[in-house]
Enzyme design. Sequence first.
Site, mmCIF file in Angstrom:
data_model
loop_
_atom_site.group_PDB
_atom_site.id
_atom_site.type_symbol
_atom_site.label_atom_id
_atom_site.label_comp_id
_atom_site.label_asym_id
_atom_site.label_seq_id
_atom_site.Cartn_x
_atom_site.Cartn_y
_atom_site.Cartn_z
ATOM 1 N N PHE A 167 0.834 -1.216 0.000
ATOM 2 C CA PHE A 167 0.000 0.000 0.000
ATOM 3 C C PHE A 167 0.874 1.274 0.000
ATOM 4 C CE2 PHE A 167 -1.933 2.783 3.488
ATOM 5 C CZ PHE A 167 -2.562 3.635 2.591
ATOM 6 N N ASN B 44 8.005 -9.687 -1.832
ATOM 7 C CA ASN B 44 7.686 -11.111 -1.975
ATOM 8 C C ASN B 44 6.175 -11.345 -2.094
ATOM 9 O OD1 ASN B 44 6.774 -10.720 0.605
ATOM 10 N ND2 ASN B 44 7.829 -12.471 1.518
ATOM 11 N N ASP C 283 12.182 -12.261 -1.416
ATOM 12 C CA ASP C 283 11.958 -12.209 0.031
ATOM 13 C C ASP C 283 13.224 -11.612 0.662
ATOM 14 O OD1 ASP C 283 11.884 -12.748 2.762
ATOM 15 O OD2 ASP C 283 10.912 -14.704 2.502
ATOM 16 N N SER D 107 7.213 -5.445 5.301
ATOM 17 C CA SER D 107 6.696 -6.031 6.542
ATOM 18 C C SER D 107 5.178 -6.087 6.461
ATOM 19 C CB SER D 107 7.061 -5.182 7.774
ATOM 20 O OG SER D 107 6.375 -5.669 8.925
ATOM 21 N N LYS E 91 10.696 -12.245 11.199
ATOM 22 C CA LYS E 91 11.866 -12.440 10.332
ATOM 23 C C LYS E 91 12.133 -11.209 9.466
ATOM 24 C CE LYS E 91 12.686 -16.369 8.221
ATOM 25 N NZ LYS E 91 12.422 -17.557 7.382
ATOM 26 N N TYR F 216 5.026 -7.938 15.902
ATOM 27 C CA TYR F 216 5.225 -6.751 15.050
ATOM 28 C C TYR F 216 5.997 -5.672 15.815
ATOM 29 C CZ TYR F 216 3.741 -2.776 12.057
ATOM 30 O OH TYR F 216 3.680 -1.667 11.235
ATOM 31 N N ARG G 48 -7.812 -3.787 8.676
ATOM 32 C CA ARG G 48 -7.621 -2.491 9.334
ATOM 33 C C ARG G 48 -8.938 -1.722 9.322
ATOM 34 N NH1 ARG G 48 -1.564 -0.864 7.192
ATOM 35 N NH2 ARG G 48 -2.153 -1.988 5.313
#
Length: 311
Positions: free
Chosen positions: A11, A32, A56, A75, A91, A145, A186
């Site tokens: 986004f 990715n 990735d 992320s 990760k 997160y 969201r």
Amino acid sequence: MKILVTGGAGFIGSHLCERLLSDGHAVIAMDNLITGSTDNIAHLAGRDDFSFIHHDVTNYIFVQGELDFIFHLASPASPADYLAFPIQTLKVGSLGTHKALGLAREKSAGFLLASTSEVYGDPLIHPQPEDYWGNVNPVGPRGVYDEAKRFAEALAFAYRRYHSMDTKIARIFNTYGPRMRAEDGRVVPAFICQALADEDLTVFGNGQQTRSFCFVSDTVDGLVRLMESDISGPVNIGNPDEMTIREFADFIIDLTGSGSSITHRDLPEDDPKVRRPDISLASGRLGWRPAVPLLEGLSKTVDYFRGKLSC
Ligand code: NAD
Ligand code: UDP
């Protein structure tokens, strides 16, 4: 400049790619596609100054030739996404940030980390200034997160201190606009899509928790100004206009002219009770403050979802 945007098919990343191209830079988007889509950048395909690499970033990153700057946005970002992909989120914040910083060092490129207001957790200080250390539950569901981003900030600072690199940190607050996924969970896409379908709006808890919503072009402008500045941050990038989620639901029902009502669902664990950025640093040092009023930004976002839902 030649600029890499990790998370460039997401986004915010796709809007950032557009803005950088219109400023005359050459852009590589790397993604990715775990939560992004090439649909977001399809209109940029075929340009000489734009390319896409499907990769990735938790694995070694190879980019041919010179690079001047890296925006590291890769992320999952919506709570529903990072709860669905907890290990990938940890990760990409840790290994992915390490790889992206390693690439920046190799190329002698500047680096900007897209961090988040979530580093403040469920804040005990309001509004949140950058020198607040936060109130995060490391073992709660949101910890995957929040702690990944906190680690990423520490890593960016370590590279700055020990490798003398030009690293910058933006703490982005709730951002909305076209190209959010209708189903990303969201509150902005959830309420708009529910209102357009005349379904009840799902307010979590009693709706008295607050958020402050920033239109995506404003957020992107803040990121670009930070890149162009001589400060490293962290810098809050967000809109200080705060409202309760219940007020936000009413606003969306009015704006869409929907016949929807409100229904209440359980408040998710560790959902922050308040959130509003102190933007003194961004306004003082970057000359930045949001320019798009909520009504204007939400109208554009509603138009986008109307188009999507009628497809
Ligand atoms: P998004 O999910 O739309 O975009 C993230 C992109 O990163 C996606 O395209 C995804 O496929 C990609 N990605 C994830 N893991 C990856 C990996 N391992 N390798 C390569 N690509 C990967 O989310 P967004 O809202 O555009 O958020 C972008 C960035 O801004 C994120 O870093 C997020 O934490 C940060 N941020 C966003 C907000 C917001 O309100 N939107 C607020 C604070 C911080
Ligand atoms: N929320 C809600 N209904 C929804 C989705 C979210 O009431 O359908 C609430 C959520 O509990 C939070 C706020 O809206 O208090 C913002 O949630 P979002 O997932 O957009 O982002 P957050 O700020 O929590 O990261």
